[in-house]
Design a protein around this motif. Sequence first.
Motif: not given
Length: 191
Positions: A35-49
């Motif tokens: 879940x921590x890894x998924x949250x990190x990737x989610x934040x990266x995706x939101x930052x890129x968007x």
Amino acid sequence: MDGETTGRLFYLVLLLLAVGGYVIVEFRHRMGQTLRTAAAWGLIFVGVMAGYGLWNDLKTDLAPQQMISEAGEIVIPRAEDGHYYITLAVNGTEVEFMADTGATNMVLSQDDARRLGIDLDSLVYLGRAQTANGTVATARVLLPQVELGPYRDTDFAAWVNQGEMEMSLLGMEYLSLYRVEIAGDRMILRR
């Protein structure tokens, strides 16, 4: 929703269930770390968007813009594509033109003409112009006021292109009102 949209939605839900099921089975003993890894990737995706969404605002802040020197010269930087883009105030509305020394007249795209309040349906396309895409029909219009920095011209003739144009062109009829100098990566206009 129509049938195609419903089918796509069903497919996406099915895909999400399959991937989600795999993640739960595969990482059931390490769910916290997953879940921590998924949250990190989610934040990266939101930052890129967010960065992508703000790019146009950032680009205009970072890219050099036309400016007026203390001597009253209009200094236009060359864009990355090698062209010079000049923003004029036409009847109080800003219109971006591409400086085109190969064009004779000021040519308005239909979108810019519409923004300026010109009724395209009432225009009579009697003129003809040779372009890289062939011959196009044009209609003459009179612009009550054209401003570039401190310089103002009244009742300036322009042509509305009936064909498709990405942007309006600023030809030699207008540019010849200035002494044009191209020095390095700048175009300098003087009166």
